[in-house]
Design an enzyme around this catalytic site. Structure first.
Site, short mmCIF file in Angstrom:
data_model
loop_
_atom_site.label_atom_id
_atom_site.label_comp_id
_atom_site.label_asym_id
_atom_site.label_seq_id
_atom_site.Cartn_x
_atom_site.Cartn_y
_atom_site.Cartn_z
N GLU A 62 0.84 -1.22 0.00
CA GLU A 62 0.00 0.00 0.00
C GLU A 62 0.86 1.26 0.00
O GLU A 62 0.58 2.22 0.73
CB GLU A 62 -0.91 0.03 1.22
CG GLU A 62 -1.87 -1.15 1.32
CD GLU A 62 -2.69 -1.16 2.62
OE1 GLU A 62 -2.43 -0.30 3.48
OE2 GLU A 62 -3.59 -2.00 2.76
N GLU B 87 -5.40 -8.98 -0.27
CA GLU B 87 -6.03 -8.84 1.04
C GLU B 87 -7.51 -8.57 0.83
O GLU B 87 -7.88 -7.74 -0.01
CB GLU B 87 -5.46 -7.64 1.82
CG GLU B 87 -4.02 -7.75 2.24
CD GLU B 87 -3.59 -6.53 3.06
OE1 GLU B 87 -4.45 -5.70 3.43
OE2 GLU B 87 -2.37 -6.40 3.31
#
Lengths: 670, 670, 670
Positions: free
Chosen positions: C144, C304
């Protein structure tokens, strides 16, 4: 004590004109017999470094002594003078927001040697000027002490030493307990210890706050030691504790462990502020009183409470008197207003005293005159009132802090809106409204067995020993009501990794693996009825009974298989568990069952706004208080033994009907 | 002035393409006869330190002069160039939040010698390039000047000198007046003076803000002196004042004392922005106009107002014209838009000018063409319009600042939601809606006797001399309407310690000792009726009449004994007091009584949205304005003398019915 | 890929007790065939500078390899160890708020040489320990990644170099493009460049953010180069992109240009989090999936997604399975949960994994077991699913940033509440609810011609070339639906100064000169009906048709003359324009027309909550997904060719009625 103390804080220093004689005259008229002085006046007592001037203190003591009014001396240390900060700017606490600016009170680093050096000197000087005075009946050290977020390098270095000690220098133990591997926070050498102000690790952060609370204990102990060198045996030592502030005294103080901090005192003291007018219920008076009385299991001092208070609190007729007796009914030996006169400048100009800024008589002052007169007349029957409560609530600073870090409604993504003290007050307020008096206990308490029922709100972070103590308490015949979030994590905020609720699983007879937030979830079972709101609120654990009776289940198409409220017989006792928050009605139904089960009667069939309180006075007699916390007349049956109305001297027999006017009071002895 | 000025701000510097000739052509078509230039273009005029380039200024002056369009030159000093900040970062004001970053306008320390040095030089250069030009009719110094929170060491040191002077070096006097003993804030040596940015003492804090306002006066005076060395006698000197900003021009400017700051000007100027579309009422146009006109008791300039404005303000058909005549009706001699073209980059891209970004004609521009044409035709009858108002409102920066520190709804615990300007506007808006024109006066004003009625909103902080002046004014036959919070504290925000309302007690014929916030409290009396909301709002003083007529009492079981609104004959005059805030209906009933009592008629029986304004023109004739602030046609009877419609030349006789279309205007001379 | 990946993130480092063998056993039972490890564990891998310890990584790889579970290795660089910050505090990013404190992840300056030096070393060490392992199927670089607001001197100096390059060292060009003359912001020498953190100039500010996004591209490319030196050809390289976070994955990521940043990867990856329980719609799964698939126009990895997730997300029965197939239906080749076990400490304690803190089986885990079993059985029919969408949405980081600076509802005075991603989602959600699948394209895309319909939400800031590309696309026969704010400014956020909508004026067949915010404005025309909300919302452009069909006009007394929605035939194509925001019903009516016009059928007559998705599998067969996103059974007609239910093996013929239970799934191949 021999008489009730009725008084105010008095600040000769703040007067815009010469008032002392006139004020004492008005105090005498009001029946005031005590004033608290000197607190927070450092810059007046020591106008320049080392130059002391106790003129105000001395002249007030002299005049009060002459008038027969007692004096409590407050050490002036909770607000620092400009000269100290000018010379030593580091005295201002460095917090997560950096170092602050001079201005407000309570902004210094209470550990700072410069502050300590000057504080000690001014305290010693003050003691020398006051301890010998006959009128001085006691001392208050500092005021509403907290740690003020102090987190500078010096404090953090001390914290590292503290934590090394806690973990016996074992870094690995710390990393494991705090889960510091997460997000690469692991500390692999003590000298790598990061600035704790930035931590996102709740275990580390909460430990730091716990450490900061110990700074308060240490600071008050240090002040107490100094004062003790001077004070006479007959002079008490107290402190003015306060509570979580939500615009009024709401709940457990997050920044101070009252239980530990009060150890150095001879008598506990507190300030209690509360809504007024239509918002007056007496709850905060009872809550703060029960908590402060429980600190030393003895009578306590109300060192501050509102006279006129904020503009929105200007009391209705009768309320000041109702409040005064409510304090006494909780075991207070004093009712002291903050403050005598309304201050003409600065931050608390609109926190109004007994007198308005005009120093004239007003309705509030006139009601104080009534109270003073009555206290003089019947005070000997009300002082030193003792309680024998069979119910206690277990409160915990550690649980409070933990739920500040982790929330109840909240996810890790952000803070929620329901906090620890909401759960505490949810339980307390139900008891209060049901006319059940209670004490408070702390994780450190060892007097559990004196209670028949212990309520345990959201004891999120608890060491195993504490949970085992509760388990034993129930096994040995006690009753317990525990709520959601109890036993979830250990004292280091590490979530327990066995089945929840961990050690209490057998005692409570339930387990759960999942939880969620209730949305459109109802409750159904024998503690719900059609009269009350049956919504599940805030948080819900998906309970599975392992032998416990299911008192309520969730009503929801996906969660219907799970229990919400349970009751379990365990050993010789009974343990209730509430997996969600509920409306007060459902909780009261549960508590009714629990109280009955524990053999604890309410003081009245009636509920709030008719409030009944009870105590035993110095004559060994029961005193019954009937309070009407409403604008409508209340009627109630006297269900206790034949008694005498202390004020009217009328006889009231068992079964008699008593009528209490709006915001009225009835006090019987029998 | 001989003609109405109709114009815009013009920024040749900001153009994305060559537009000057085309713009002038479109200006001429719209009847525009003035532009304001140069303001805020420092980095273009002086691209590098000491290197000046007035190309844009000169070419615009040349083209405008040729086109017969006048030019107002604005000094460029309210936004600093990058090179200055790069070399001298200290030029950026240090505020309570520390030193800011370069970027926005209005971020410099207006006292800083570096800023002053460069500002003086660029002003002198600009003057040399412009003062001789025929087209240049006047100068605007700086723009919307404030003190930008400047509070660095240099400013604080100057403040200490200021305060030593104020208190004649008497520390004790200062400590007493400011109540600095409270919370140990007492200053016992001048060198101990703490960083005032952190103070919680409202007296000290408000004094600092008052001092900061004087920096604005001094700064503008300094600029005026420089400009005066160069400007011709026929060139005016003005400044663009603005108002408290609540998304539009709302009330008294907190950071500038307009009365003092305007002394150095030859003509007052202001910008006025207001809601539009369905939110257009004309109130802010009238408010800002009345206030600016009152500064020098003369005509004034509207230097900026909205053309299209914010996207939510894009005017409906007719509104731009209605607004223009409303400015004129208040005594403005100019209507100038901000700005000509919508800017293609940066902060105000969506603050749209007469033209959109496409430079094309649009509905708003086309309406400006109508206004320009009409101004040309009838402007000589509208310019220099004079007022003879008999009503005035007393406004005070000191009261405003004081109530920022202490609140109205608020307690010391926090800020509230009703502020000084809400009380000012509560009174002003009622007058406006009732078609009563008024002036403003200030504590410094000495022309009270020219008014028959003075309204005094929440004059919280006032020196005794001012209150005595008001007392004398009433005693001598004036009428006064004062509201709650008036006379409560002295000019140092020290609450008066005699019975409230202090010096005005006799004049008003009331006293009070207590106050509170109204909750479910009604009003009843001869100024309430069944049509209007009779709730007591925001704040309530518990008034006790000492001879005054009670016009309304509180309706509440506990407060029913107290008066809310009173009327008192005092000497030759009458004084009204309003102890709480009310709905506008109740206030209008009170004002109707007060206006009648003072002999002041409304300009119309009708109320808003039908607005009537009046003035006397250069021909000595009355000009009557009928404005329709609604989307529905309005009909009204002409109650003044026989008149002529200035635009249609039709005769309108007394008693004739006039019809005004949606968002329409009718202007009669008679 | 040969099989669907079904897995979790696994953190051996965070375990409170030895769990590895037991966890693997439970994983195998659940059908889990992949874990992601090592990500964010720097302080464990390198406990002291230069001292490496890959014990956890190695033991997990060993056990997984033995168990036949694949491993994805994440580089640990997105959270820095304490020792680095202690020695080099500058590693923490300096942002607009100054330099941060150690604690959270993602707080470092990703350009800082110290960070780069250590990051490179730990990556190389990790690669050496893992690249040779058979079980390691791929790498995820960082996690991220964003730029974390980094804006220290070093970054700003680099920015100045960047901007000099952009403008070929031409200051004047920069000043003009950015409009820096405004408010004296003009920069007349490169060394005067101010601290960009303070800028109020949206052009400069947005350019800085664009520059900051390039830092992410560069950083990921740098990491990719390092990993590429070690990884085997059969090991993929991915990154875990995320989306604008509004408590869940909402829209285009503001801080990363996914299109550019993904260039260095072999396969795109993302995390997708979304509301659950009654809030589960599948929209975010489809949105995030469509966007990630479009990056490389290929299958992608869901690295995820939530298992139990936040407490408010605990899934209802069936939801976990429905979600899993929804990811697959979008072209995902993996469903990986974050994470295996719920973490016992720190920030994400309440972001719950497949297992709760108790490591016991629970309802969510049990549903995962069903998914794992089914994936094993039918995964070969679902892996590598291909799409042939005819609809695309054009998204732009530049437009997003621009509308952050300038708002939609907002004026220059402040930020509004409707943002770029609201417009994107308004369009996307309507398509999703109508069962129309789509791709995303970016300004850099050159595959426009593969689509029959392109939607263009609020393309506020666009270079002329992009607009010309869209113009050509329509001229050549494409259909386009563009919304308000499109084409308004160029790539430097300079508003275009010709008539709007600029280059698209002819294509769209409309122009406008003004706009406003709608207040009580309706819409009327052939795309409105009585069933739907017809209010104009948020923003309205006052459109004037220049040949376009008016599909809806504004209903308002002052704006009634203007068009709101138009349709224009242009060349061989058709262009729609929506001048305001509308309720979804009106938009769907418009899209129905546009889809029909473009020849694109919906996948079902039914709409959400019945969702149909389609793809082509490795066998070249069509796979049809029927999803029921509701708690009520849904019935739908199978309108595609005769098919087989992959799970039940039942035949389903064209025209057959299919019944899908609450939160159920039906997957047909035909």
């Amino acid at each position: 004590m021999k008489e009730l103390l009725f008084g105010t804080a008095y600040y000769d220093e703040y007067m815009p004109c010469e008032r002392l004689d006139k004020d004492v005259e008005m105090m005498k008229k009001a029946g005031i017999n005590v004033v608290r002085i000197a607190e927070s006046t450092w810059s007046t007592c020591e106008p320049q470094e080392g130059a002391f001037d106790f003129t105000h203190v001395e002249r007030v003591m002299d005049v009060m002594e002459q008038a027969g009014i007692s004096v409590i001396i407050g050490t002036p240390t909770y607000a620092v003078p400009t000269w100290m900060v000018k010379s030593y700017p580091d005295v201002i606490a460095t917090t997560v927001n950096g170092r602050g600016l001079y201005g407000a009170r309570q902004i210094m680093d209470i550990t700072h040697p410069v502050y300590r050096y000057y504080a000690e000197r001014v305290i010693r000087e003050l003691m020398k000027h006051t301890a010998h005075k006959k009128c001085v009946i006691g001392y208050q050290i500092d005021n509403e002490t907290k740690y003020y977020g102090t987190a500078g390098n010096n404090v953090q270095e001390r914290f590292v030493k503290y934590i090394r000690h806690k973990f016996h220098d074992d870094l690995d133990a710390m990393n494991t307990e705090f889960g510091l591997d997460y997000w690469s926070n692991r500390i692999n050498a003590w000298e790598d210890f990061p600035d704790v102000r930035g931590t996102v690790n709740g275990s580390l952060g909460a430990e730091f706050e716990k450490f900061q609370r110990t700074l308060v204990d240490e600071f008050l102990g240090w002040q107490a030691d100094i004062v003790n060198e001077y004070r006479r045996k007959d002079q008490f030592l107290t402190h003015n504790f306060d509570f979580e502030w939500r615009g009024y005294s709401f709940g457990v103080q997050p920044d101070v462990n009252h239980y530990q901090a009060s150890k150095c005192l001879t008598v506990a003291g507190a300030d209690i502020y509360h809504p007024s007018q239509d918002g007056l219920t007496g709850t905060e008076i009872a809550f703060g009183g029960d908590m402060t009385r429980s600190l030393k299991q003895d009578n306590y001092l109300v060192l501050e409470t509102e006279a006129q208070g904020f503009p929105g609190w200007t009391p209705y007729k009768g309320q000041l008197r109702l409040q005064a007796y409510s304090h006494i009914a909780s075991g207070a030996n004093s009712v002291m207003y903050w403050h005598w006169h309304s201050i003409h400048n600065s931050f608390e100009t609109y926190w109004k005293g007994l007198l308005s800024h005009d120093f004239e008589e007003n309705e509030t002052y006139r009601e104080a005159c009534v109270i003073g007169k009555e206290f003089r007349e019947i005070g000997s029957h009300l002082v030193n009132l003792k309680k024998k409560n069979k119910t206690a609530i277990l409160v915990s600073n550690e649980a409070l802090t933990a739920l500040k870090w982790f929330g109840i409604e909240a996810s890790a993504a952000g803070p929620g809106n329901t906090w620890y003290n909401d759960v505490v007050r949810w339980l307390y307020d139900a008891l209060y409204d049901m006319n059940v008096e209670c004490d408070f206990i702390w994780p450190e308490s060892d007097n559990l067995d004196q209670y028949q029922l212990i309520l345990v709100p959201a004891l999120y972070a608890a060491p195993d020993e504490l949970l085992k103590k509760l388990d034993r308490y129930v096994k040995n015949g006690g009753s317990m009501v525990a709520t959601f979030k109890t036993a979830f994590a250990n004292e280091n905020l590490k979530v327990n990794y066995d089945v929840q609720p961990h050690i209490l699983k057998d005692c409570l007879g339930v387990r759960y693996h999942q939880f969620t937030f209730p949305k459109n979830v109802g409750l159904a079972g024998r503690i719900t009825d059609h009269e009350h709101d049956t919504e599940a609120k805030v948080f819900m654990e998906l309970l599975i009974s392992e032998g416990a009776e299911v008192m309520a289940s969730y009503e929801h198409y996906n969660w219907g298989q799970y229990a919400a409220v349970t009751k379990n017989h365990y050993g010789n006792g009974t343990a209730y568990y509430i997996g969600c928050m509920t409306a007060q009605g459902v909780l009261e139904n549960l508590l009714t069952d629990a109280l009955k089960n524990a053999g604890i009667p309410s003081l009245s069939e009636k509920k709030s706004p008719l409030i009944v309180r009870q105590g035993i006075n110095d004559f060994g007699k029961n005193v019954y208080f009937y309070f009407n916390y409403s604008a409508e007349k209340q009627v109630v049956t006297h269900e206790f033994s034949d008694s005498t109305d202390l004020l009217t001297k009328e006889e009231v027999r068992t079964g008699d009907t008593i009528s209490i006017p709006a915001w009225g009071v009835k006090i019987l002895e029998g």
